[in-house]
Enzyme design. Structure first.
Site, PDB file in Angstrom:
ATOM      1  N   ASP A   1     -10.324  -1.145   2.198  1.00  0.00           N
ATOM      2  CA  ASP A   1     -10.316  -1.231   0.738  1.00  0.00           C
ATOM      3  C   ASP A   1      -9.590  -2.480   0.251  1.00  0.00           C
ATOM      4  O   ASP A   1      -8.786  -3.079   0.957  1.00  0.00           O
ATOM      5  CB  ASP A   1      -9.632   0.009   0.145  1.00  0.00           C
ATOM      6  CG  ASP A   1      -8.184   0.154   0.612  1.00  0.00           C
ATOM      7  OD1 ASP A   1      -7.937  -0.050   1.815  1.00  0.00           O
ATOM      8  OD2 ASP A   1      -7.308   0.452  -0.221  1.00  0.00           O
ATOM      9  N   GLU A   2      -9.894  -2.865  -0.961  1.00  0.00           N
ATOM     10  CA  GLU A   2      -9.149  -3.850  -1.745  1.00  0.00           C
ATOM     11  C   GLU A   2      -8.901  -5.163  -1.007  1.00  0.00           C
ATOM     12  O   GLU A   2      -7.811  -5.735  -1.095  1.00  0.00           O
ATOM     13  CB  GLU A   2      -7.819  -3.238  -2.230  1.00  0.00           C
ATOM     14  CG  GLU A   2      -8.019  -2.054  -3.164  1.00  0.00           C
ATOM     15  CD  GLU A   2      -6.712  -1.507  -3.717  1.00  0.00           C
ATOM     16  OE1 GLU A   2      -6.685  -1.106  -4.884  1.00  0.00           O
ATOM     17  OE2 GLU A   2      -5.715  -1.473  -2.956  1.00  0.00           O
ATOM     18  N   ASN A   3      -9.888  -5.660  -0.313  1.00  0.00           N
ATOM     19  CA  ASN A   3      -9.806  -7.001   0.251  1.00  0.00           C
ATOM     20  C   ASN A   3     -10.167  -7.978  -0.851  1.00  0.00           C
ATOM     21  O   ASN A   3     -11.324  -8.065  -1.263  1.00  0.00           O
ATOM     22  CB  ASN A   3     -10.770  -7.129   1.434  1.00  0.00           C
ATOM     23  CG  ASN A   3     -10.877  -8.557   1.942  1.00  0.00           C
ATOM     24  OD1 ASN A   3     -10.036  -9.410   1.652  1.00  0.00           O
ATOM     25  ND2 ASN A   3     -11.930  -8.826   2.701  1.00  0.00           N
TER      26      ASN A   3
END
Length: 681
Positions: A320-322
């Site tokens: 997530d959230e790269n």
């Protein structure tokens, strides 16, 4: 205050009691509610010769579980039962409790967890295909324990029960703030009591790497501040969970949320570093380099080590959230993307994920990731963990992917219990057909740890997660919010026997805030305060970091104020029938809040840490005054004059403002009262 609150509760519970009066006895306050339950008028009276026998093809796990059952029971009733540790030598056909199992269950997805309980005046009989079902049955029986003038007893009942979803989990983030072994164990006990069967253990993050690696010791030595689990501790917790029928699977977040990996191994990052431990909260740049073969060689060895350590079939890679900033700034990565016709970072991450999938498959694991890993280039043998919304879960199911839901179960966002309870993975209006619905495995409550420590974390997990557990276990039509809250109060109390701190630590934290002064007036205030919801706390002028104090009023305040909620309920009830009795109870509660501000000022003066909540204490007092005046208008049948309405409106808007990242729970209820005084055009 106390006697008026008791009267309020009596009035609030009246309708529930009347609804149950058709049954021989009041319905037991079970949670989760069983699939089928039938009560009769008989009862099983408990005495000191209480004995348990187990029959069938079983192993040590069920004997240990039955012994824990017996010790919890005798601790509650104070009787000296004859058995110490239940063993295979206990074979009496006339035992008070007979547990019959067909086989030891495997702690795997979709194992049989069903059970039947039959209690009459002579005996308690539990039947289950597996010992996992029998353990669930014992939890149900313990919840049935009742007492009256004649002593302790179990009501006569027939129960046929099985879970709605096979995946019923809790995620514990041990990275933002480290959670010690005893925290994990006490929560495993509580999970078992609520028939949850999956512990998702978040073990790597920007702020900490929490597992000992014998192949790459720099990971935990340099990335943990010394707070990590040894492999021996991991094995111990897995065994502890297995004894309670709970699967344990790890999450190691890649390619982003990876700062702590790079303190010891910057060579695998997408920028050269050097790196230091992240102390702030948010989304950060450090990301694995997906173009280096050395990255995959490293992850193959490390994941192989962790796959051997964690026996469960599933392995969470985060994903997530790269934010892609390091990838965008790295010329070699950009050249790689052009050479391989990779159009954007999402596609590059899908390529990375496919390489990780091959590694995990080689090591015998099934890959799970947050919904960012959902991409057309990914094969169907992965599990999508939906956190940003149900759309990803629905689309994944329609395209043949299995998925689990956490959107709506983020308990760190301190929403009301009812919000989670009414969030159904498969609501009645689901767009999924029958085959697609089978792809929804269940869900997980997620306890992210930015704003909690070992001291406060239980108060954010429990008792709200008990209601989430019911949503995962019980039939869809078990969804009455008032009934849920009615049962939740008792369940919250019962959970304390597992060593949980969600009730115990509340007065302790208030004592610390007052420097061990009398907490009566502070408690009157904080009882109707709640932490601000969602991510608001990060945006109200205080920059939280890993080492910040998590000891203030906002940390002591509960996510779902019981007194505030009951006041709302009583207001709604009063507006329907204008009961004189309810009017007096409401006014009595408001008098206490009105007068409390003057009483608490001395405490605030002596404890500067409380200065930040002085404005909200004043607002509660003034809000209560508005409430009292409003009730007088309603009592006399008068409409509110416009000048008074204008003044009241200003006060209500002021009362809606948060102070010290807390807000007043009863504001909306008072506003509803005021609105009832407005003359219709």
């Amino acid at each position: 205050m106390f006697k008026f609150f008791i009267l309020a509760l009596t009035l609030l519970n009246l309708s529930f009691t009347q609804a149950q009066s058709q049954t021989p006895e009041s319905m037991p306050g079970l949670m989760p509610v069983p699939k089928e339950i039938k009560l009769s008028t008989d009862r099983f009276q408990i005495n000191t010769d209480f004995v348990v026998t187990i029959k069938g093809n079983v192993d040590e796990r069920i004997y240990s579980a039955a012994t824990r059952f017996l010790r919890r029971l005798d601790a509650r009733v104070g009787m000296f039962f004859p058995q110490d540790h239940i063993t295979a030598s206990d074979t009496s056909d006339t035992a008070n409790v007979i547990i019959i199992c067909e086989r030891p269950g495997k702690v795997i997805l979709k194992e049989d967890e069903s059970y039947k309980v039959n209690i009459d005046g002579n005996q308690i009989v539990i039947k289950a295909e597996t010992d996992l079902g029998a353990m669930h049955a014992m939890e149900t029986v313990l919840q049935l324990l009742s007492v009256d003038d004649n002593g302790y007893y179990f009501p006569s009942v027939e129960i046929n029960d099985a879970p709605r979803f096979p995946w019923r989990g809790l995620m514990i983030d041990a990275c933002r703030h480290f959670m010690p072994v005893e925290m994990v164990k006490r929560n495993l006990d509580a999970m078992s009591a609520m028939k949850l069967n999956v512990l998702h253990w978040h073990l790597s993050e920007d702020q900490g790497f929490r597992v000992e690696s014998k192949l790459f010791p720099k990971l935990h030595e340099m990335g943990s501040d010394g707070f990590y689990y040894t492999q021996a501790q991991i094995k111990d917790i897995i065994k502890y969970a297995d004894d309670r029928g709970i699967r344990v699977y790890p999450e190691f977040d890649v390619p982003g949320h990876a700062t702590s990996w790079f303190l010891g191994h910057p060579e695998f990052a997408s920028a050269p570093g050097p790196y230091k431990m992240e102390r702030n909260w948010g989304v950060f740049d450090p990301t694995f380099d997906p173009t280096k073969e050395e990255t995959y060689e490293f992850l193959d060895k490390f994941f192989g080590e962790m796959c051997d350590l964690f026996p469960d079939a599933y392995f969470h890679i985060g994903g997530d959230e790269n934010n892609g900033k390091q990838w965008d700034a790295n010329k070699a990565i950009q050249k790689f993307m052009m050479k391989n016709n990779i159009k954007d970072n999402h596609e590059l991450q899908a390529s990375f994920n496919n390489r990780i999938l091959k590694i995990l498959t080689k090591h015998g694991k099934k890959m799970i990731g947050w919904d960012e890993i959902f991409h057309e280039n990914m094969p169907k043998n992965i599990v999508i963990h939906s956190w940003r919304g149900k759309d990803a879960m629905v689309k994944a199911a329609q395209q043949g992917y299995q998925s689990i839901l956490s959107n709506g179960y983020y308990i760190d966002l301190v929403q009301h219990t009812s919000d989670h309870y009414l969030n159904d993975p498969l609501p009645a209006d689901t767009p999924l057909n029958k085959i697609e619905q089978e792809q929804i495995l269940g869900g997980e409550a997620t306890m992210w740890a930015e704003l909690v420590t070992n001291e406060t974390v239980d108060s954010r997990i429990w008792p709200r997660t008990a209601a989430i557990a019911e949503r995962f276990w019980s039939p869809r039509d078990v969804n009455d919010v008032d009934d849920m809250y009615h049962r939740l109060d008792r369940i919250s109390f019962l959970l304390e026997e597992h060593g949980l701190l969600h009730i115990k630590n509340y007065p302790m934290m208030l004592r610390r805030l007052t420097n061990n002064d009398d907490i009566t007036n502070l408690k009157t205030l904080v009882d109707v305060l709640e932490p601000v919801k969602y991510y608001t706390r990060h945006r109200q002028g205080v920059k939280y970091r890993q080492h910040s104090p998590y000891t203030r009023v906002v940390d002591a305040a509960r996510p779902d104020s019981k007194i505030g909620r009951e006041f709302e309920h009583l207001v709604n009830s009063y507006l329907k029938d204008k009961s004189k009795e309810k009017l007096e109870v409401l006014k009595s509660m408001l008098y206490v809040w009105r007068d409390n501000h003057a009483k608490i000022l001395g405490t605030i003066k002596a404890s500067p840490i409380l200065k930040e909540i002085e404005p909200i204490s004043r607002n509660l007092s003034e809000l209560a005054t508005v409430g009292i005046e409003t009730l007088n208008l309603l009592r006399d049948g008068n409409n509110a004059p416009n000048p008074w309405l204008a003044k009241a409106s200003v006060m209500i808007e002021e009362a809606k403002k948060p102070y010290g990242q807390t807000e007043i729970r009863i504001t909306q209820a008072v506003e509803n009262l005021v609105n009832a005084t407005i003359a219709e055009d």
